[in-house]
Design a protein around this motif. Sequence first.
Motif, short mmCIF file in Angstrom:
data_model
loop_
_atom_site.label_atom_id
_atom_site.label_comp_id
_atom_site.label_asym_id
_atom_site.label_seq_id
_atom_site.Cartn_x
_atom_site.Cartn_y
_atom_site.Cartn_z
N ALA A 127 29.43 9.21 42.28
CA ALA A 127 30.89 8.72 42.11
C ALA A 127 31.28 8.69 40.80
CB ALA A 127 30.39 7.00 42.81
N ALA A 128 30.58 8.57 39.88
CA ALA A 128 31.07 8.69 38.48
C ALA A 128 31.64 10.12 38.36
CB ALA A 128 30.09 8.44 37.34
N ALA A 129 30.81 11.03 38.70
CA ALA A 129 31.37 12.36 38.30
C ALA A 129 32.74 12.58 39.28
CB ALA A 129 30.24 13.39 38.99
N LEU A 130 32.74 12.12 40.36
CA LEU A 130 34.19 12.24 41.18
C LEU A 130 35.29 11.71 40.55
CD1 LEU A 130 35.62 13.23 44.14
CD2 LEU A 130 34.63 10.92 44.97
N LEU A 131 34.99 10.31 39.92
CA LEU A 131 36.02 9.57 39.28
C LEU A 131 36.62 10.54 38.04
CD1 LEU A 131 34.75 6.04 39.63
CD2 LEU A 131 36.70 7.16 40.79
N LEU A 132 35.58 10.85 37.37
CA LEU A 132 35.95 11.68 36.16
C LEU A 132 36.39 13.13 36.26
CD1 LEU A 132 32.55 10.81 33.91
CD2 LEU A 132 34.89 9.95 33.64
N ARG A 133 36.20 13.51 37.71
CA ARG A 133 36.86 14.96 37.68
C ARG A 133 38.13 14.76 38.23
NH1 ARG A 133 38.25 17.76 42.42
NH2 ARG A 133 38.11 20.14 42.16
N ASP A 134 38.61 13.55 38.98
CA ASP A 134 39.91 13.22 39.20
C ASP A 134 40.90 13.00 37.90
OD1 ASP A 134 39.27 13.42 41.99
OD2 ASP A 134 39.06 11.16 42.44
N ARG A 135 40.19 12.36 36.91
CA ARG A 135 40.85 12.34 35.74
C ARG A 135 40.98 13.73 35.09
NH1 ARG A 135 42.03 8.70 32.25
NH2 ARG A 135 42.02 6.48 32.62
N ALA A 136 39.99 14.65 35.15
CA ALA A 136 40.17 16.03 34.37
C ALA A 136 41.43 16.54 35.08
CB ALA A 136 38.69 16.60 34.43
N MET A 137 41.42 16.51 36.33
CA MET A 137 42.48 17.30 37.03
C MET A 137 43.81 16.83 36.91
SD MET A 137 40.79 19.60 38.69
CE MET A 137 42.30 20.34 39.49
N ALA A 138 44.12 15.55 36.30
CA ALA A 138 45.37 15.02 35.95
C ALA A 138 45.59 15.34 34.60
CB ALA A 138 45.35 13.48 36.17
N VAL A 139 44.95 16.32 33.90
CA VAL A 139 45.13 16.69 32.67
C VAL A 139 46.18 17.98 32.60
CG1 VAL A 139 44.28 17.77 30.36
CG2 VAL A 139 43.26 15.78 31.58
N PRO A 140 47.35 17.92 32.07
CA PRO A 140 48.06 19.16 32.12
C PRO A 140 47.32 20.37 31.52
CG PRO A 140 49.35 17.35 31.08
CD PRO A 140 47.87 16.80 31.18
N GLY A 141 47.31 21.41 32.48
CA GLY A 141 47.05 22.67 32.11
C GLY A 141 45.62 22.93 32.75
N VAL A 142 44.87 21.94 33.20
CA VAL A 142 43.66 22.03 33.92
C VAL A 142 43.85 22.61 35.46
CG1 VAL A 142 41.34 21.04 34.80
CG2 VAL A 142 42.49 20.52 32.34
N GLN A 143 43.42 23.48 35.70
CA GLN A 143 43.41 24.14 37.09
C GLN A 143 42.10 23.87 38.17
OE1 GLN A 143 46.47 25.20 38.15
NE2 GLN A 143 47.22 24.64 36.20
N GLY A 144 41.06 23.68 37.30
CA GLY A 144 39.84 23.39 38.03
C GLY A 144 38.78 22.78 37.14
N ALA A 145 37.97 22.03 37.71
CA ALA A 145 37.04 21.23 36.71
C ALA A 145 35.76 20.92 37.51
CB ALA A 145 37.66 19.84 36.10
N ARG A 146 34.52 21.01 36.74
CA ARG A 146 33.31 20.65 37.53
C ARG A 146 32.74 19.61 36.35
NH1 ARG A 146 30.17 26.34 39.06
NH2 ARG A 146 31.87 26.92 40.75
N VAL A 147 32.41 18.44 36.62
CA VAL A 147 32.00 17.42 36.07
C VAL A 147 30.41 16.93 36.46
CG1 VAL A 147 32.06 14.96 35.26
CG2 VAL A 147 34.22 16.46 35.57
#
Length: 204
Positions: A127-147
């Motif tokens: 759950a923590a990884a999912l929440l942080l991944r959503d935050r990462a995807m909201a950063v401008p320029g990030v097209q994909g992320a793994r947490v």
Amino acid sequence: MSEHVPTLGTEKKPGSERRPGGRRFWSARRVPALLAAAVLLGGCGLLLYDVVSVRSGQPGMRWRRELAHSLSQRPLDQMWVQVGAGLAVALGLWLVVLAVTPGLRSLLPMRADSADAEVRAGLQRGAAALLLRDRAMAVPGVQGARVRVGRGRVTVRAVSHFREIADVREDLGEAMRAGIAELGLAREPGLAVRVERGTAGGKR
């Protein structure tokens, strides 16, 4: 793709004191305890029955006499004796490790901000990884992320197709630090951020 819902675990301990550092949750480990208790109970029952039989004038159990005779005649350097001893030692070490380690590695303890010191809350790593991944995807320029969320570190690997890598890494680091603080964990983990340039064909 199925979504993982953030899950909170609670545990009540009467008379427990609040500790800002947060202790890990201990697993009940009912299956190993049940197996160990069943083996010990069965062995003690057989030995007790044999002792009662011998005391009452009856011969001891045949399998016990044959086992004792076989062990007395078998040299200690024989392979099967060493294999049996190794298995017994491994089983004993496994039980010791289960007894002294908390377990429940997927559950991260949270801060005790509530006035009720008897209640402890935990957040699942997924759950923590999912929440942080959503935050990462909201950063401008990030097209994909793994947490990946561990007990002591959060590892983020992101892919960017545009913007400077250094700028994306800086913004992503700030977003992840803010996200980790919002999780309310008792011990905030460290952070490792890696941003790579993606291919023109799509996400990596």
